[in-house]
Motif scaffolding. Structure first.
Motif, PDB file in Angstrom:
ATOM      1  N   THR A   1       0.823  -1.211   0.000  1.00 33.94           N
ATOM      2  CA  THR A   1       0.000   0.000   0.000  1.00 33.94           C
ATOM      3  C   THR A   1       0.859   1.265   0.000  1.00 33.94           C
ATOM      4  O   THR A   1       0.340   2.372  -0.039  1.00 33.94           O
ATOM      5  CB  THR A   1      -0.916   0.037   1.238  1.00 33.94           C
ATOM      6  N   LEU A   2       2.171   1.102   0.051  1.00 33.84           N
ATOM      7  CA  LEU A   2       3.072   2.255   0.036  1.00 33.84           C
ATOM      8  C   LEU A   2       3.846   2.282  -1.278  1.00 33.84           C
ATOM      9  O   LEU A   2       4.134   1.239  -1.859  1.00 33.84           O
ATOM     10  CB  LEU A   2       4.077   2.173   1.188  1.00 33.84           C
ATOM     11  N   THR A   3       4.188   3.494  -1.740  1.00 36.29           N
ATOM     12  CA  THR A   3       5.028   3.604  -2.942  1.00 36.29           C
ATOM     13  C   THR A   3       6.441   3.140  -2.605  1.00 36.29           C
ATOM     14  O   THR A   3       6.790   2.953  -1.427  1.00 36.29           O
ATOM     15  CB  THR A   3       5.121   5.066  -3.428  1.00 36.29           C
ATOM     16  N   VAL A   4       7.245   3.005  -3.650  1.00 39.01           N
ATOM     17  CA  VAL A   4       8.651   2.636  -3.479  1.00 39.01           C
ATOM     18  C   VAL A   4       9.323   3.626  -2.520  1.00 39.01           C
ATOM     19  O   VAL A   4      10.002   3.238  -1.563  1.00 39.01           O
ATOM     20  CB  VAL A   4       9.359   2.628  -4.860  1.00 39.01           C
ATOM     21  N   LYS A   5       9.090   4.904  -2.776  1.00 34.21           N
ATOM     22  CA  LYS A   5       9.694   5.936  -1.938  1.00 34.21           C
ATOM     23  C   LYS A   5       9.257   5.820  -0.478  1.00 34.21           C
ATOM     24  O   LYS A   5      10.078   5.870   0.440  1.00 34.21           O
ATOM     25  CB  LYS A   5       9.304   7.302  -2.483  1.00 34.21           C
ATOM     26  N   GLU A   6       7.959   5.599  -0.275  1.00 33.97           N
ATOM     27  CA  GLU A   6       7.444   5.494   1.097  1.00 33.97           C
ATOM     28  C   GLU A   6       7.985   4.247   1.791  1.00 33.97           C
ATOM     29  O   GLU A   6       8.276   4.267   2.998  1.00 33.97           O
ATOM     30  CB  GLU A   6       5.913   5.465   1.084  1.00 33.97           C
ATOM     31  N   ASN A   7       8.130   3.170   1.020  1.00 34.51           N
ATOM     32  CA  ASN A   7       8.726   1.961   1.587  1.00 34.51           C
ATOM     33  C   ASN A   7      10.143   2.246   2.071  1.00 34.51           C
ATOM     34  O   ASN A   7      10.534   1.827   3.149  1.00 34.51           O
ATOM     35  CB  ASN A   7       8.753   0.838   0.552  1.00 34.51           C
ATOM     36  N   ILE A   8      10.905   2.961   1.217  1.00 33.09           N
ATOM     37  CA  ILE A   8      12.308   3.221   1.555  1.00 33.09           C
ATOM     38  C   ILE A   8      12.438   4.121   2.777  1.00 33.09           C
ATOM     39  O   ILE A   8      13.283   3.887   3.648  1.00 33.09           O
ATOM     40  CB  ILE A   8      13.043   3.865   0.349  1.00 33.09           C
ATOM     41  N   LEU A   9      11.566   5.136   2.868  1.00 34.25           N
ATOM     42  CA  LEU A   9      11.760   6.092   3.962  1.00 34.25           C
ATOM     43  C   LEU A   9      11.107   5.671   5.277  1.00 34.25           C
ATOM     44  O   LEU A   9      11.303   6.320   6.307  1.00 34.25           O
ATOM     45  CB  LEU A   9      11.290   7.492   3.539  1.00 34.25           C
ATOM     46  N   LEU A  10      10.371   4.571   5.241  1.00 34.73           N
ATOM     47  CA  LEU A  10       9.670   4.110   6.437  1.00 34.73           C
ATOM     48  C   LEU A  10      10.551   4.070   7.698  1.00 34.73           C
ATOM     49  O   LEU A  10      10.162   4.601   8.745  1.00 34.73           O
ATOM     50  CB  LEU A  10       9.033   2.747   6.165  1.00 34.73           C
ATOM     51  N   PRO A  11      11.751   3.454   7.628  1.00 34.84           N
ATOM     52  CA  PRO A  11      12.573   3.393   8.850  1.00 34.84           C
ATOM     53  C   PRO A  11      12.949   4.779   9.370  1.00 34.84           C
ATOM     54  O   PRO A  11      13.033   4.980  10.585  1.00 34.84           O
ATOM     55  CB  PRO A  11      13.838   2.647   8.399  1.00 34.84           C
ATOM     56  N   LEU A  12      13.138   5.744   8.459  1.00 34.58           N
ATOM     57  CA  LEU A  12      13.503   7.097   8.894  1.00 34.58           C
ATOM     58  C   LEU A  12      12.303   7.789   9.521  1.00 34.58           C
ATOM     59  O   LEU A  12      12.429   8.496  10.524  1.00 34.58           O
ATOM     60  CB  LEU A  12      13.993   7.930   7.711  1.00 34.58           C
ATOM     61  N   ALA A  13      11.133   7.572   8.930  1.00 29.84           N
ATOM     62  CA  ALA A  13       9.918   8.179   9.475  1.00 29.84           C
ATOM     63  C   ALA A  13       9.674   7.655  10.885  1.00 29.84           C
ATOM     64  O   ALA A  13       9.320   8.409  11.790  1.00 29.84           O
ATOM     65  CB  ALA A  13       8.734   7.871   8.565  1.00 29.84           C
ATOM     66  N   LEU A  14       9.904   6.343  11.074  1.00 31.36           N
ATOM     67  CA  LEU A  14       9.713   5.748  12.400  1.00 31.36           C
ATOM     68  C   LEU A  14      10.704   6.321  13.404  1.00 31.36           C
ATOM     69  O   LEU A  14      10.421   6.405  14.586  1.00 31.36           O
ATOM     70  CB  LEU A  14       9.866   4.220  12.321  1.00 31.36           C
ATOM     71  N   SER A  15      11.894   6.687  12.918  1.00 26.55           N
ATOM     72  CA  SER A  15      12.912   7.242  13.816  1.00 26.55           C
ATOM     73  C   SER A  15      12.774   8.750  13.955  1.00 26.55           C
ATOM     74  O   SER A  15      13.623   9.411  14.534  1.00 26.55           O
ATOM     75  CB  SER A  15      14.311   6.919  13.301  1.00 26.55           C
ATOM     76  N   LYS A  16      11.707   9.327  13.382  1.00 24.78           N
ATOM     77  CA  LYS A  16      11.415  10.766  13.500  1.00 24.78           C
ATOM     78  C   LYS A  16      12.537  11.653  12.967  1.00 24.78           C
ATOM     79  O   LYS A  16      12.889  12.676  13.549  1.00 24.78           O
ATOM     80  CB  LYS A  16      11.091  11.117  14.941  1.00 24.78           C
TER      81      LYS A  16
END
Ligand SMILES: Nc1ncnc2c1ncn2[C@@H]1O[C@H](COP(=O)(O)OP(=O)(O)OP(=O)(O)O)[C@@H](O)[C@H]1O
Ligand SMILES: [Mg+2]
Length: 252
Positions: free
Chosen positions: A100-115
């Motif tokens: 359900t996430l784009t390639v970009k959103e998949n990649i940045l997920l760990p950074l988003a979680l780490s704020k």
């Protein structure tokens, strides 16, 4: 040079008291910063078991493991999940992308979680997309890209947070030879230019020939170890084939 991982006398026993199976026995291992290590051995040798233990996904029956200066066997669940997010990057055979996430959103997920701040995230994602040659597909969804592109997306996600250690289990297992070569070249670049430390399980001698050191496991025990020195990748490949032949089972 800095030690990234130290494992002493690691054992893994599966099964019940009456029906025990020793999947790993007396495993000692030291990994230095910026190494690119391959793990090979016949099917059932214990390669994935070892990787899962080093990933903190599974725990050993006994032994000691220190990664990035931290004793991972003394952590509680919350500490472990922080540790995984901050220190480790995983690449699995089946990609594990979120559809359900784009390639970009998949990649940045760990950074988003780490704020991490949004501007920093954007810059980092672009940099990695360049390394893995996937800039053009950043807005696409996983079901609209090829297997090779999925794997490069998964690899990008694994390294986006600059992990101390990247762990990959058969990352080329589901890829055609062209996509395999391209992923392996990206990993090599990551290792050489960014000094990333990588451990990769593979049954494929071609994939292994990109590594700088290879550990061979047989029946849960260390069987042999070879280093790549000055020889070409083709010569190293031949050396790997020779060890696999002596191992029996053809490595698979
Ligand atoms: N959860 C489990 N319960 C019991 N036995 C297990 C479990 N997981 C693995 N094993 C056994 O431990 C041994 C090592 O398995 P492992 O998956 O580590 O092998 P591998 O080297 O990764 O093999 P492959 O190349 O086929 O992936 C095998 O004999 C396997 O059957
Ligand atoms: Mg396996």
């Amino acid at each position: 040079m800095k030690t990234i991982l130290q494992a002493n006398n690691v054992q893994k026993i599966y099964g019940t008291k009456e029906n025990q199976y020793k999947a790993l026995e007396d495993i000692d291992l030291e990994v230095m910063e910026s190494e690119f290590i391959g793990i090979m051995g016949p099917s059932g040798a214990g390669k994935s078991t070892l990787l899962n233990i080093l990933s903190t996904i599974d725990s050993p029956t006994s032994g000691e493991i220190v990664i990035a200066g931290q004793n991972i066997l003394q952590m509680n669940e919350e500490q472990l999940s922080d540790f995984r997010r901050n220190q480790l990057g995983f690449i699995f055979q089946d990609y594990n992308l979120l559809d359900t996430l784009t390639v970009k959103e998949n990649i940045l997920l760990p950074l988003a979680l780490s704020k991490v701040p949004a501007n920093d995230i954007e810059a980092r994602v672009q940099e990695i997309a360049d390394t893995f040659g996937i800039r053009d597909i950043l807005e696409k969804y996983p079901y609209h890209i090829s297997g090779g592109q999925k794997q490069r997306t998964a690899a990008s996600r694994a390294i986006v947070a600059n992990p101390s250690l990247i762990l990959a289990d058969e990352p080329t297992g589901a890829l055609d030879s062209k996509s395999s070569a391209s992923l392996l070249e990206s990993l090599t670049q990551l290792n050489e230019r960014h000094r990333s430390t990588i451990m990769m399980v593979t049954h494929d001698a071609f994939a292994a020939s990109f590594c700088k050191r290879i550990l061979f496991i047989k029946d849960g025990k260390m069987y042999a170890e070879i280093h790549k020195h000055q020889q070409s990748r083709q010569e190293f490949f031949q050396q790997i084939m020779d060890v696999l032949a002596s191992l029996g089972g053809g490595g698979k």
